[in-house]
Scaffold this motif. Structure first.
Motif, PDB file in Angstrom:
ATOM      1  N   GLY A  23       0.834  -1.193   0.000  1.00 37.03           N
ATOM      2  CA  GLY A  23       0.000   0.000   0.000  1.00 37.03           C
ATOM      3  C   GLY A  23       0.870   1.244   0.000  1.00 37.03           C
ATOM      4  O   GLY A  23       1.780   1.356   0.808  1.00 37.03           O
ATOM      5  N   SER A  24       0.617   2.159  -0.897  1.00 39.12           N
ATOM      6  CA  SER A  24       1.441   3.371  -1.093  1.00 39.12           C
ATOM      7  C   SER A  24       2.886   2.970  -1.339  1.00 39.12           C
ATOM      8  O   SER A  24       3.789   3.346  -0.593  1.00 39.12           O
ATOM      9  CB  SER A  24       1.333   4.311   0.106  1.00 39.12           C
ATOM     10  OG  SER A  24       0.029   4.781   0.269  1.00 39.12           O
ATOM     11  N   VAL A  69       6.737  17.322   2.322  1.00 41.59           N
ATOM     12  CA  VAL A  69       7.331  15.991   2.218  1.00 41.59           C
ATOM     13  C   VAL A  69       7.073  15.423   0.821  1.00 41.59           C
ATOM     14  O   VAL A  69       7.954  14.802   0.226  1.00 41.59           O
ATOM     15  CB  VAL A  69       6.796  15.050   3.321  1.00 41.59           C
ATOM     16  CG1 VAL A  69       7.326  13.642   3.167  1.00 41.59           C
ATOM     17  CG2 VAL A  69       7.144  15.596   4.700  1.00 41.59           C
ATOM     18  N   LEU A  70       5.890  15.660   0.285  1.00 44.84           N
ATOM     19  CA  LEU A  70       5.575  15.205  -1.081  1.00 44.84           C
ATOM     20  C   LEU A  70       6.516  15.855  -2.093  1.00 44.84           C
ATOM     21  O   LEU A  70       7.043  15.185  -2.982  1.00 44.84           O
ATOM     22  CB  LEU A  70       4.125  15.515  -1.421  1.00 44.84           C
ATOM     23  CG  LEU A  70       3.664  15.154  -2.839  1.00 44.84           C
ATOM     24  CD1 LEU A  70       3.813  13.655  -3.101  1.00 44.84           C
ATOM     25  CD2 LEU A  70       2.230  15.609  -3.068  1.00 44.84           C
ATOM     26  N   GLU A  71       6.764  17.156  -1.957  1.00 48.69           N
ATOM     27  CA  GLU A  71       7.665  17.843  -2.877  1.00 48.69           C
ATOM     28  C   GLU A  71       9.095  17.317  -2.768  1.00 48.69           C
ATOM     29  O   GLU A  71       9.789  17.172  -3.775  1.00 48.69           O
ATOM     30  CB  GLU A  71       7.641  19.358  -2.613  1.00 48.69           C
ATOM     31  CG  GLU A  71       6.340  20.015  -3.002  1.00 48.69           C
ATOM     32  CD  GLU A  71       6.214  21.441  -2.496  1.00 48.69           C
ATOM     33  OE1 GLU A  71       5.475  22.204  -3.125  1.00 48.69           O
ATOM     34  OE2 GLU A  71       6.839  21.800  -1.468  1.00 48.69           O
ATOM     35  N   ILE A  72       9.534  17.016  -1.553  1.00 48.60           N
ATOM     36  CA  ILE A  72      10.882  16.459  -1.359  1.00 48.60           C
ATOM     37  C   ILE A  72      11.005  15.137  -2.118  1.00 48.60           C
ATOM     38  O   ILE A  72      11.970  14.908  -2.847  1.00 48.60           O
ATOM     39  CB  ILE A  72      11.196  16.258   0.135  1.00 48.60           C
ATOM     40  CG1 ILE A  72      11.357  17.614   0.822  1.00 48.60           C
ATOM     41  CG2 ILE A  72      12.449  15.406   0.326  1.00 48.60           C
ATOM     42  CD1 ILE A  72      11.413  17.532   2.342  1.00 48.60           C
ATOM     43  N   LYS A 104      -4.164  11.035  -3.998  1.00 47.74           N
ATOM     44  CA  LYS A 104      -4.024  12.230  -3.157  1.00 47.74           C
ATOM     45  C   LYS A 104      -3.045  11.989  -2.015  1.00 47.74           C
ATOM     46  O   LYS A 104      -3.129  12.635  -0.971  1.00 47.74           O
ATOM     47  CB  LYS A 104      -5.389  12.662  -2.632  1.00 47.74           C
ATOM     48  CG  LYS A 104      -6.314  13.132  -3.734  1.00 47.74           C
ATOM     49  CD  LYS A 104      -7.594  13.679  -3.202  1.00 47.74           C
ATOM     50  CE  LYS A 104      -8.472  14.147  -4.367  1.00 47.74           C
ATOM     51  NZ  LYS A 104      -9.700  14.758  -3.893  1.00 47.74           N
ATOM     52  N   ASP A 105      -2.121  11.058  -2.199  1.00 47.32           N
ATOM     53  CA  ASP A 105      -1.077  10.775  -1.207  1.00 47.32           C
ATOM     54  C   ASP A 105      -0.282  12.058  -0.968  1.00 47.32           C
ATOM     55  O   ASP A 105       0.191  12.682  -1.903  1.00 47.32           O
ATOM     56  CB  ASP A 105      -0.158   9.669  -1.750  1.00 47.32           C
ATOM     57  CG  ASP A 105       0.779   9.088  -0.714  1.00 47.32           C
ATOM     58  OD1 ASP A 105       1.212   9.820   0.197  1.00 47.32           O
ATOM     59  OD2 ASP A 105       1.100   7.896  -0.830  1.00 47.32           O
ATOM     60  N   CYS A 111       1.306   6.657  -6.612  1.00 47.23           N
ATOM     61  CA  CYS A 111       0.780   6.134  -7.885  1.00 47.23           C
ATOM     62  C   CYS A 111       1.823   6.228  -8.985  1.00 47.23           C
ATOM     63  O   CYS A 111       1.952   5.315  -9.800  1.00 47.23           O
ATOM     64  CB  CYS A 111      -0.493   6.866  -8.274  1.00 47.23           C
ATOM     65  SG  CYS A 111      -1.913   6.429  -7.215  1.00 47.23           S
ATOM     66  N   GLU A 112       2.598   7.300  -9.000  1.00 49.82           N
ATOM     67  CA  GLU A 112       3.687   7.419  -9.972  1.00 49.82           C
ATOM     68  C   GLU A 112       4.707   6.305  -9.753  1.00 49.82           C
ATOM     69  O   GLU A 112       5.188   5.694 -10.711  1.00 49.82           O
ATOM     70  CB  GLU A 112       4.366   8.781  -9.801  1.00 49.82           C
ATOM     71  CG  GLU A 112       5.536   9.019 -10.710  1.00 49.82           C
ATOM     72  CD  GLU A 112       6.221  10.361 -10.424  1.00 49.82           C
ATOM     73  OE1 GLU A 112       7.462  10.412 -10.521  1.00 49.82           O
ATOM     74  OE2 GLU A 112       5.517  11.337 -10.110  1.00 49.82           O
TER      75      GLU A 112
END
Length: 119
Positions: A23-24, A69-72, A104-105, A111-112
């Protein structure tokens, strides 16, 4: 998400895994996320038989700009080609694999990375 990363890495190293549900998921083994690591170049999050696994280092981290954190993670993934040994070798996994991700993680682009694992 770190558990999915660990499950995928371990499943590529062992032949006695019956199935993998991630998952994720991550498509790479990541640098350990700690403040000192950002300064020193970091260490691997995971080890196998007392040896650190290759990892994708975080890049483009500037705490003054306050990246999420997503951008990192998204910025760091751009340097994956420079660290091929950090890529999770899903082709070595002998068990069936189920990848689950969320569009929307907010931690990393799961997903990428799931799509990268499918290739």
């Amino acid at each position: 998400s770190k558990g999915a990363e660990a499950a995928l890495l371990l499943s590529g190293l062992r032949s006695d895994i019956a199935a993998v549900i991630a998952g994720s998921p991550s498509s790479v083994s990541w640098q350990s996320m700690d403040m000192l690591g950002f300064i020193t170049g970091g260490t691997s999050t995971f080890a196998w038989r007392d040896e650190p696994l290759p990892f994708l280092p975080y890049s483009g981290v500037n705490f003054l700009d306050g990246p999420t954190v997503l951008e990192i993670h998204a910025n760091s993934l751009q340097s994956t080609a420079k660290h091929p040994d950090a890529q999770i070798a899903i082709e070595k996994i002998q068990a069936p694999v189920l990848l689950l991700c969320g569009g929307k993680d907010v931690i990393w682009p799961s997903c990428e990375m799931a799509d990268a694992l499918k290739m």
